[in-house]
Design an enzyme around this catalytic site. Structure first.
Site, mmCIF file in Angstrom:
data_model
loop_
_atom_site.group_PDB
_atom_site.id
_atom_site.type_symbol
_atom_site.label_atom_id
_atom_site.label_comp_id
_atom_site.label_asym_id
_atom_site.label_seq_id
_atom_site.Cartn_x
_atom_site.Cartn_y
_atom_site.Cartn_z
ATOM 1 C CB CYS A 24 -0.959 -0.012 1.184
ATOM 2 S SG CYS A 24 -2.145 -1.355 1.037
ATOM 3 C CG HIS B 181 -3.199 3.309 1.446
ATOM 4 N ND1 HIS B 181 -3.526 2.859 0.189
ATOM 5 C CD2 HIS B 181 -3.363 2.254 2.286
ATOM 6 C CE1 HIS B 181 -3.869 1.583 0.267
ATOM 7 N NE2 HIS B 181 -3.779 1.192 1.524
ATOM 8 C CG ASN C 185 -6.432 -1.090 0.319
ATOM 9 O OD1 ASN C 185 -5.725 -0.617 -0.578
ATOM 10 N ND2 ASN C 185 -5.930 -1.570 1.447
HETATM 11 N N1 ACO Z 1 -18.997 -8.195 8.491
HETATM 12 C C1 ACO Z 1 -19.436 -8.355 9.751
HETATM 13 N N2 ACO Z 1 -18.626 -8.641 10.784
HETATM 14 C C2 ACO Z 1 -17.305 -8.752 10.513
HETATM 15 C C3 ACO Z 1 -16.790 -8.596 9.214
HETATM 16 C C4 ACO Z 1 -17.690 -8.305 8.178
HETATM 17 N N3 ACO Z 1 -17.304 -8.138 6.898
HETATM 18 N N4 ACO Z 1 -15.459 -8.752 9.264
HETATM 19 C C5 ACO Z 1 -15.142 -9.001 10.552
HETATM 20 N N5 ACO Z 1 -16.257 -9.011 11.295
HETATM 21 C C6 ACO Z 1 -16.393 -9.258 12.711
HETATM 22 C C7 ACO Z 1 -15.191 -9.953 13.286
HETATM 23 O O1 ACO Z 1 -15.301 -11.353 13.105
HETATM 24 C C8 ACO Z 1 -15.249 -9.535 14.741
HETATM 25 O O2 ACO Z 1 -16.180 -10.364 15.412
HETATM 26 P P1 ACO Z 1 -15.808 -10.935 16.853
HETATM 27 O O3 ACO Z 1 -15.644 -9.720 17.728
HETATM 28 O O4 ACO Z 1 -17.000 -11.774 17.166
HETATM 29 O O5 ACO Z 1 -14.547 -11.691 16.675
HETATM 30 C C9 ACO Z 1 -15.859 -8.133 14.680
HETATM 31 O O6 ACO Z 1 -16.465 -8.018 13.387
HETATM 32 C C10 ACO Z 1 -14.849 -7.037 14.848
HETATM 33 O O7 ACO Z 1 -13.742 -7.354 14.055
HETATM 34 P P2 ACO Z 1 -12.449 -6.506 14.092
HETATM 35 O O8 ACO Z 1 -11.377 -7.180 13.308
HETATM 36 O O9 ACO Z 1 -12.176 -6.072 15.484
HETATM 37 O O10 ACO Z 1 -12.947 -5.225 13.286
HETATM 38 P P3 ACO Z 1 -12.182 -3.881 13.092
HETATM 39 O O11 ACO Z 1 -12.977 -2.792 13.645
HETATM 40 O O12 ACO Z 1 -10.733 -3.985 13.485
HETATM 41 O O13 ACO Z 1 -12.229 -3.718 11.501
HETATM 42 C C11 ACO Z 1 -10.792 -4.005 9.605
HETATM 43 C C12 ACO Z 1 -11.625 -4.696 10.658
HETATM 44 C C13 ACO Z 1 -11.733 -3.174 8.753
HETATM 45 C C14 ACO Z 1 -10.096 -5.046 8.734
HETATM 46 C C15 ACO Z 1 -9.753 -3.080 10.269
HETATM 47 O O14 ACO Z 1 -9.093 -3.785 11.263
HETATM 48 C C16 ACO Z 1 -8.720 -2.507 9.315
HETATM 49 O O15 ACO Z 1 -9.028 -1.675 8.485
HETATM 50 N N6 ACO Z 1 -7.424 -2.882 9.462
HETATM 51 C C17 ACO Z 1 -6.322 -2.259 8.751
HETATM 52 C C18 ACO Z 1 -6.302 -2.548 7.277
HETATM 53 C C19 ACO Z 1 -5.077 -1.919 6.646
HETATM 54 O O16 ACO Z 1 -4.808 -0.737 6.781
HETATM 55 N N7 ACO Z 1 -4.277 -2.715 5.945
HETATM 56 C C20 ACO Z 1 -3.042 -2.222 5.401
HETATM 57 C C21 ACO Z 1 -3.104 -2.103 3.947
HETATM 58 S S1 ACO Z 1 -3.472 -3.613 3.106
HETATM 59 C C22 ACO Z 1 -2.044 -4.040 2.242
HETATM 60 O O17 ACO Z 1 -0.988 -3.496 2.409
HETATM 61 C C23 ACO Z 1 -2.176 -5.163 1.204
#
Ligand code: ACO
Length: 328
Positions: A112, A253, A283
């Site tokens: 990214c 990003h 993304n």
């Molecule tokens: N729909 C509904 N529920 C979901 C979904 C979904 N699509 N996905 C996850 N959940 C659930 C999880 O299972 C979890 O349930 P649990 O508490 O029962 O275990 C709950 O929702 C909360 O999950 P979290 O992972 O805590 O959710 P979070 O608020 O952290 O959001 C996300 C997840 C969007 C992936 C976030 O963590 C994020 O954006 N992370 C960073 C991404 C990033 O910047 N990546 C770098 C670039 S990518 C690259 O370089 C290729």
């Protein structure tokens, strides 16, 4: 020493759109969850296209905007983590397809942060006076490495390509003025694609185990991304004596709207000064920042003289920021 300037910019997204409703139709998820947790409403994905196709279209649009032929390009850098093939490079495929007869080039893997890494790399050839036309492309086909059964990841990513042309600037104080880039390989643990490389070549077993898909521990990545992107953006402001009033646009990003908001907060700027298109594209990895530049320039919101701060965080971990005074 020459100051590099972005003299043209172009963006391409494939036609097919996956809305949040599509994911609701077969996964335990909801539009409400996806929008509030990520800011994403839809994303474009390829049908019978690969990364070079996205890159070629972005490159053609960029060169058309500048009004020059591809035969004038000296160097092509393609930032991507989803090349068409390991070899030849996607840059070589682009070079052939657009007819950049005297250019050489290479792919750059910065996830990214790939576009920021590629911009810093391409800029060196302008600063040194070696070249006068460097095409910097960010393009990724994230759908090719996304497991559409994995609700944690599949809602996040889209496909796209975008490019800028770097040339020596014509006016002091304008152009690509400063940058910081960082890397910490500890990020391998929480964000990687396990197989397909020399560590785990493709076998029936690696396919069965889903090792050719993105693995991401989203919560862990989120915590470091918030800090890394914000600190790099604030550092670039401090180094260049930029107050929040001086910054016309943050160009972040587009991984998660909450990470973007946290970065804007740390910089002391309102969301009205933040380029956003994550709602429509998700993304797209290396393509996010140049696609924002292309869209905001095309509709007149990004103007000559604007001080802009680019910032990214991604797999590696990789992260960085850049200061550009927009010159077209
Ligand atoms: N729909 C509904 N529920 C979901 C979904 C979904 N699509 N996905 C996850 N959940 C659930 C999880 O299972 C979890 O349930 P649990 O508490 O029962 O275990 C709950 O929702 C909360 O999950 P979290 O992972 O805590 O959710 P979070 O608020 O952290 O959001 C996300 C997840 C969007 C992936 C976030 O963590 C994020 O954006 N992370 C960073 C991404 C990033 O910047 N990546 C770098 C670039 S990518 C690259 O370089 C290729």
């Amino acid at each position: 020493m020459k100051t590099p300037a972005i003299t043209a910019v172009g963006h391409y997204a494939p036609d097919k759109i996956l809305t949040n409703a599509y994911f609701e139709s077969y996964l335990d998820t909801s539009d409400e969850w996806i929008v509030t947790r990520t800011g994403i409403r839809e994303r474009h994905v390829v049908e019978n296209q690969a990364t070079s196709d996205l890159a070629v279209e972005a490159a053609r649009r960029t060169l058309a905007m500048r009004g020059i032929g591809a035969d004038q390009v000296d160097l092509i850098i393609v930032a991507t983590v989803t090349p068409d093939m390991f070899f030849p490079s996607t840059a070589a495929l682009v070079q052939n397809r657009i007819g950049a007869s005297r250019a050489w080039g290479f792919d750059l893997s910065g996830a990214c942060s790939g576009f920021l890494y590629a911009l810093a790399t391409g800029a060196q050839f302008i600063i040194a006076g070696t070249y006068s036309k460097v095409l910097v492309i960010g393009a990724d086909t994230m759908s090719s490495i996304t497991d559409y059964r994995d609700r944690n990841n599949c809602i996040l990513f889209g496909d796209g390509g975008a490019a800028v042309l770097l040339e020596p600037g014509d006016e002091p104080g304008y152009g690509y003025l400063d940058w910081v880039n960082y890397m910490d390989g500890c990020g391998e643990e929480t964000l990687h694609m396990k197989a397909g490389g020399s560590r785990h070549p493709a076998t029936h077993e690696t396919v069965d185990k889903g090792w050719h898909y993105i693995y991401q521990d989203g919560k862990s990545v989120f915590k470091v991304a918030v800090i890394g992107m914000a600190e790099a953006a604030v550092e670039i402001m401090r180094r260049n004596n930029l107050s929040s009033d001086d910054v016309a646009w943050l160009v972040p990003h587009q991984a998660n709207l909450r990470i973007i908001q946290a970065t804007a907060d740390r910089m002391g700027i309102g969301m009205d000064k933040v380029m956003i298109n994550i709602d429509r594209y998700g993304n797209t990895t290396a393509a996010t920042i140049p696609s924002c530049l292309a869209e905001y320039y095309a509709d007149g919101r990004l103007k000559r003289g604007d001080n802009i701060v680019l910032a990214a965080f991604g797999a590696g971990y990789t992260w960085g920021a850049a200061y550009v005074r927009w010159s077209i």
